[in-house]
Design an enzyme around this catalytic site. Sequence first.
Site, PDB file in Angstrom:
ATOM      1  N   CYS A 113     -11.947  11.401  10.798  1.00  0.00           N
ATOM      2  CA  CYS A 113     -11.221  10.185  11.214  1.00  0.00           C
ATOM      3  C   CYS A 113     -10.819  10.212  12.686  1.00  0.00           C
ATOM      4  O   CYS A 113     -10.460   9.174  13.249  1.00  0.00           O
ATOM      5  CB  CYS A 113      -9.996   9.982  10.331  1.00  0.00           C
ATOM      6  N   HIS A 252      -5.397   5.107  13.944  1.00  0.00           N
ATOM      7  CA  HIS A 252      -6.384   5.236  12.870  1.00  0.00           C
ATOM      8  C   HIS A 252      -5.783   4.621  11.605  1.00  0.00           C
ATOM      9  O   HIS A 252      -4.600   4.793  11.328  1.00  0.00           O
ATOM     10  CB  HIS A 252      -6.710   6.711  12.664  1.00  0.00           C
ATOM     11  N   ASN A 282      -9.924   2.456   5.020  1.00  0.00           N
ATOM     12  CA  ASN A 282     -10.205   3.525   5.989  1.00  0.00           C
ATOM     13  C   ASN A 282     -11.715   3.627   6.199  1.00  0.00           C
ATOM     14  O   ASN A 282     -12.425   4.123   5.327  1.00  0.00           O
ATOM     15  CB  ASN A 282      -9.619   4.843   5.455  1.00  0.00           C
TER      16      ASN A 282
HETATM   17  N1  COA Z   1      -3.607   4.225  -8.800  1.00  0.00           N
HETATM   18  C1  COA Z   1      -2.532   4.493  -9.547  1.00  0.00           C
HETATM   19  N2  COA Z   1      -1.947   5.711  -9.575  1.00  0.00           N
HETATM   20  C2  COA Z   1      -2.464   6.670  -8.788  1.00  0.00           C
HETATM   21  C3  COA Z   1      -3.590   6.444  -7.983  1.00  0.00           C
HETATM   22  C4  COA Z   1      -4.167   5.164  -8.006  1.00  0.00           C
HETATM   23  N3  COA Z   1      -5.246   4.839  -7.262  1.00  0.00           N
HETATM   24  N4  COA Z   1      -3.876   7.579  -7.316  1.00  0.00           N
HETATM   25  C5  COA Z   1      -2.967   8.473  -7.694  1.00  0.00           C
HETATM   26  N5  COA Z   1      -2.123   7.947  -8.583  1.00  0.00           N
HETATM   27  C6  COA Z   1      -0.981   8.556  -9.248  1.00  0.00           C
HETATM   28  C7  COA Z   1      -1.052  10.075  -9.248  1.00  0.00           C
HETATM   29  O1  COA Z   1      -1.853  10.536 -10.313  1.00  0.00           O
HETATM   30  C8  COA Z   1       0.401  10.449  -9.394  1.00  0.00           C
HETATM   31  O2  COA Z   1       0.746  10.346 -10.751  1.00  0.00           O
HETATM   32  P1  COA Z   1       1.729  11.408 -11.410  1.00  0.00           P
HETATM   33  O3  COA Z   1       3.020  11.281 -10.639  1.00  0.00           O
HETATM   34  O4  COA Z   1       1.823  10.941 -12.840  1.00  0.00           O
HETATM   35  O5  COA Z   1       1.085  12.739 -11.246  1.00  0.00           O
HETATM   36  C9  COA Z   1       1.125   9.352  -8.624  1.00  0.00           C
HETATM   37  O6  COA Z   1       0.206   8.267  -8.523  1.00  0.00           O
HETATM   38  C10 COA Z   1       1.566   9.759  -7.242  1.00  0.00           C
HETATM   39  O7  COA Z   1       0.449  10.423  -6.603  1.00  0.00           O
HETATM   40  P2  COA Z   1       0.567  11.031  -5.169  1.00  0.00           P
HETATM   41  O8  COA Z   1      -0.707  11.714  -4.829  1.00  0.00           O
HETATM   42  O9  COA Z   1       1.847  11.790  -5.064  1.00  0.00           O
HETATM   43  O10 COA Z   1       0.699   9.673  -4.315  1.00  0.00           O
HETATM   44  P3  COA Z   1       0.975   9.534  -2.786  1.00  0.00           P
HETATM   45  O11 COA Z   1       2.178   8.702  -2.586  1.00  0.00           O
HETATM   46  O12 COA Z   1       0.874  10.854  -2.075  1.00  0.00           O
HETATM   47  O13 COA Z   1      -0.260   8.650  -2.316  1.00  0.00           O
HETATM   48  C11 COA Z   1      -2.350   8.913  -1.168  1.00  0.00           C
HETATM   49  C12 COA Z   1      -1.577   9.140  -2.454  1.00  0.00           C
HETATM   50  C13 COA Z   1      -3.758   9.450  -1.326  1.00  0.00           C
HETATM   51  C14 COA Z   1      -2.381   7.417  -0.884  1.00  0.00           C
HETATM   52  C15 COA Z   1      -1.613   9.648  -0.013  1.00  0.00           C
HETATM   53  O14 COA Z   1      -1.382  10.973  -0.380  1.00  0.00           O
HETATM   54  C16 COA Z   1      -2.353   9.618   1.278  1.00  0.00           C
HETATM   55  O15 COA Z   1      -2.515   8.582   1.900  1.00  0.00           O
HETATM   56  N6  COA Z   1      -2.798  10.801   1.779  1.00  0.00           N
HETATM   57  C17 COA Z   1      -3.484  10.891   3.046  1.00  0.00           C
HETATM   58  C18 COA Z   1      -4.857  10.303   2.876  1.00  0.00           C
HETATM   59  C19 COA Z   1      -5.624  10.257   4.145  1.00  0.00           C
HETATM   60  O16 COA Z   1      -5.135   9.735   5.095  1.00  0.00           O
HETATM   61  N7  COA Z   1      -6.835  10.772   4.080  1.00  0.00           N
HETATM   62  C20 COA Z   1      -7.833  10.623   5.075  1.00  0.00           C
HETATM   63  C21 COA Z   1      -7.641  11.496   6.224  1.00  0.00           C
HETATM   64  S1  COA Z   1      -6.880  10.625   7.513  1.00  0.00           S
END
Ligand code: COA
Length: 328
Positions: A113, A252, A282
């Site tokens: 990214c 980004h 993204n």
């Molecule tokens: N829909 C519904 N629920 C979802 C889900 C979806 N698409 N994806 C995950 N969940 C659930 C999880 O299973 C978890 O459930 P649980 O509490 O019962 O275990 C809950 O939602 C919370 O998951 P979590 O991973 O803690 O959510 P989060 O707030 O961290 O958000 C991302 C997840 C991926 C959006 C976030 O971690 C993120 O943006 N990370 C960086 C990603 C990124 O930028 N990557 C590219 C590099 S720049």
Amino acid sequence: MRAAITSVAGYLPDDVLSNADLEKMVDTNDEWIRSRTGIEERRILKDPTKATSDMGAEAVKTLLEKRGIDATEIDLVIVATVTADMHFPSTANLIAHKVGAVNSWGFDLSAACSGFIFALTTGAKFIESGQYKKVVIVGADKMSSIIDYTDRTTCILFGDGAAAVLLEPTESHGIIDHKLHVDGNGANFLRQKAGGSLFPPTHETVENKDHVIWQDGQPVFKAAVKGMADVSYDIMQRNNLAPDDVAWLVPHQANLRIIDATQRRMGLPKEKVMINIQKYGNTTAATIPLCLRDWESQLKAGDNIILAAFGGGFTWGAVYLQWAYDTH
Ligand code: COA
């Protein structure tokens, strides 16, 4: 001598994948995706005969048309991507061929990214040396080619797209400073496990779905918030830029919450932040130049702009530039 962006263009595939579409594919919902990421829809390159180079070539063709120059004038093409058409030849080779840049050489740059700002910084050096007059920087990714559409934690995040900028020499304005970082420990949290020389493709790697993005979201999120916010603040500090001096932050587009944290750390009002994550998700290397394309008509010569990114690797950084032209 400095390098300045003198033209910008982009390409997005027509097919839209909305949150409602994803609700039918995995156990997710529009409210969760919007509130956790800010994304409403993304574009997908559905034509199976088309790849990253096709989107990149379309962006470059538009770029040259806008600037009114011929492809034979291009000296160098650098393509930031993690979804090269093939391991080799490079996507830059293929794009140069597709647009007719017969006097150019080129190469791909892999920084996920952060790829666009790494490539922009690299390309600027060839201009600053006085050796080249026209360098094309492309950020392009067909993320749908490395996504598992049964994994709700990753398939909601990414989209396909490409964008390109032209770099030319300038006496004033242009790219002023950069601060770039890598930390290979990031491979433990975000990677494409197989397909490279460590785990070449086998029936087993395909069965295990090891050729798609694997991510441990929370540690990536935490590192992104800290990395992108800190580096953006640092580059303001060392260039003596107060929030009032900054016209635009071009972040980004990975997650709206990461963007908000960066904006707050820089002390900027929301109106100065380019955000189009809701439309495209993204698109990895394409997010920053796609923002520049979408906001080009509002940019003025002399505007102080900070580009900031965080990505897999880990890679992160910021670029400080002064916009070089008013759009007519
Ligand atoms: N829909 C519904 N629920 C979802 C889900 C979806 N698409 N994806 C995950 N969940 C659930 C999880 O299973 C978890 O459930 P649980 O509490 O019962 O275990 C809950 O939602 C919370 O998951 P979590 O991973 O803690 O959510 P989060 O707030 O961290 O958000 C991302 C997840 C991926 C959006 C976030 O971690 C993120 O943006 N990370 C960086 C990603 C990124 O930028 N990557 C590219 C590099 S720049």
